[in-house]
Design a protein around this motif. Structure first.
Motif, short mmCIF file in Angstrom:
data_model
loop_
_atom_site.label_atom_id
_atom_site.label_comp_id
_atom_site.label_asym_id
_atom_site.label_seq_id
_atom_site.Cartn_x
_atom_site.Cartn_y
_atom_site.Cartn_z
N MET A 1 26.15 29.00 -6.82
CA MET A 1 25.65 28.73 -8.05
C MET A 1 24.92 27.59 -8.37
SD MET A 1 27.84 27.86 -11.55
CE MET A 1 28.39 26.42 -10.90
N ILE A 2 25.23 26.52 -7.69
CA ILE A 2 24.41 25.05 -7.63
C ILE A 2 23.00 25.64 -7.13
CG2 ILE A 2 24.18 22.86 -6.81
CD1 ILE A 2 27.32 22.72 -6.76
N SER A 3 22.90 26.13 -5.88
CA SER A 3 21.57 26.45 -5.24
C SER A 3 20.97 27.31 -6.13
CB SER A 3 21.90 27.08 -3.89
OG SER A 3 22.74 26.44 -2.96
N THR A 4 21.41 28.55 -6.79
CA THR A 4 20.57 29.25 -7.65
C THR A 4 20.03 28.69 -8.67
OG1 THR A 4 21.97 31.17 -6.62
CG2 THR A 4 20.59 31.49 -8.69
N LEU B 1 19.47 15.40 -9.49
CA LEU B 1 20.51 16.39 -9.05
C LEU B 1 20.99 15.99 -7.78
CD1 LEU B 1 19.33 19.40 -11.14
CD2 LEU B 1 20.90 17.74 -11.85
N HIS B 2 20.71 15.07 -7.01
CA HIS B 2 21.14 14.72 -5.57
C HIS B 2 22.32 15.13 -5.43
CE1 HIS B 2 20.91 12.85 -2.00
NE2 HIS B 2 21.69 12.08 -2.09
N TRP B 3 23.29 14.59 -6.06
CA TRP B 3 24.59 14.81 -5.63
C TRP B 3 25.49 16.25 -5.81
CZ3 TRP B 3 27.33 11.16 -3.07
CH2 TRP B 3 26.69 10.02 -3.15
N TYR B 4 24.74 16.90 -6.53
CA TYR B 4 24.87 18.28 -6.78
C TYR B 4 24.33 18.99 -5.66
CZ TYR B 4 26.13 17.65 -11.67
OH TYR B 4 26.69 17.33 -13.03
N ILE B 5 23.25 18.62 -5.06
CA ILE B 5 22.79 19.38 -3.84
C ILE B 5 23.35 19.06 -2.53
CG2 ILE B 5 20.64 19.19 -2.44
CD1 ILE B 5 19.03 18.67 -4.81
#
Length: 217
Positions: free
Chosen positions: A79-82, A108-112
């Motif tokens: 989901m994060i990648s999409t 959004l570095h931490w999400y990646i």
């Protein structure tokens, strides 16, 4: 995108490299998560359990929990990648370093990083654990020796996997540290050159003023 050797350490080019790295991480996370979560779902659906099975209830609970966690972790990474990848792709496809700031990869570095860790480290560990539990659930009624054999084979694989993960992340941290130290040294040298040129310029201006005063006298 081609760059001259002098421009490889400029802030804009370094930001572009970081953008490309975030893009590659998200692509790898999405592919790995989609593949492994699909395998986990197929394993859960295709496993055949009889009503009179001798498999302990604790083993069935562990299988259900591990499968659910495996699918949930990979779905979160997917989901994060999409969600983030299309915004990064839109900037990367323009092939312009000046537009790097329009990409959300810094904010959004931490999400990646979470998607990358869930997909590669935690997700793969859960997948190896899933294989071990699945072997017990599948072969327990027929041959416990087969189930033990699968676990014995997976133990060295798990050790090698953990050793490689630790070595890889330590090497990556060391490389980032060396790159950072090298960048700081370059900035210090640049600062010294600027200060020396300013000091030399000040001396030249002082000499010109003295010469001018001498001529006037």
């Amino acid at each position: 995108m081609s760059q001259s050797g002098d421009g490889l350490h400029t802030p804009g080019y370094l930001a572009w490299r970081k953008l490309q790295l975030s893009r590659a991480k998200l692509k790898a996370s999405s592919k790995t998560s989609a593949l492994l979560s699909g395998f986990a779902m197929v394993a859960m659906v295709e496993v055949q359990l009889n009503s009179d099975t001798q498999v302990p209830e604790e083993m069935l609970i562990a299988f259900a929990v591990c499968t659910t966690l495996l699918v949930a972790v990979h779905m979160l990474a997917l989901m994060i990648s999409t969600c983030i990848l299309p915004n990064i792709e839109a900037v990367c496809n323009l092939h312009s370093i000046s537009l790097v700031h329009e990409s959300p990869h810094e904010r959004l570095h931490w999400y990646i990083e979470v998607a990358w860790a869930f997909s590669t480290l935690l997700g793969l560990l859960l997948f190896l654990l899933e294989i071990a539990i699945l072997c017990w659930v599948k072969f327990y009624d027929f041959s416990q020796i087969a189930a033990w054999s699968a676990c014995i084979v997976l133990i060295p694989v798990l050790i090698i996997f953990l050793a490689f993960a630790i070595h890889f992340y330590r090497s990556l941290v060391t490389h980032k540290y060396e790159v950072t130290v090298s960048g700081i040294r370059e900035l210090e040298l640049l600062k010294e050159q600027i200060e020396s040129s300013d000091a030399e310029g000040g001396r030249n201006n002082g000499m010109n003023i003295l010469q001018g005063n001498t001529h006037i006298v």
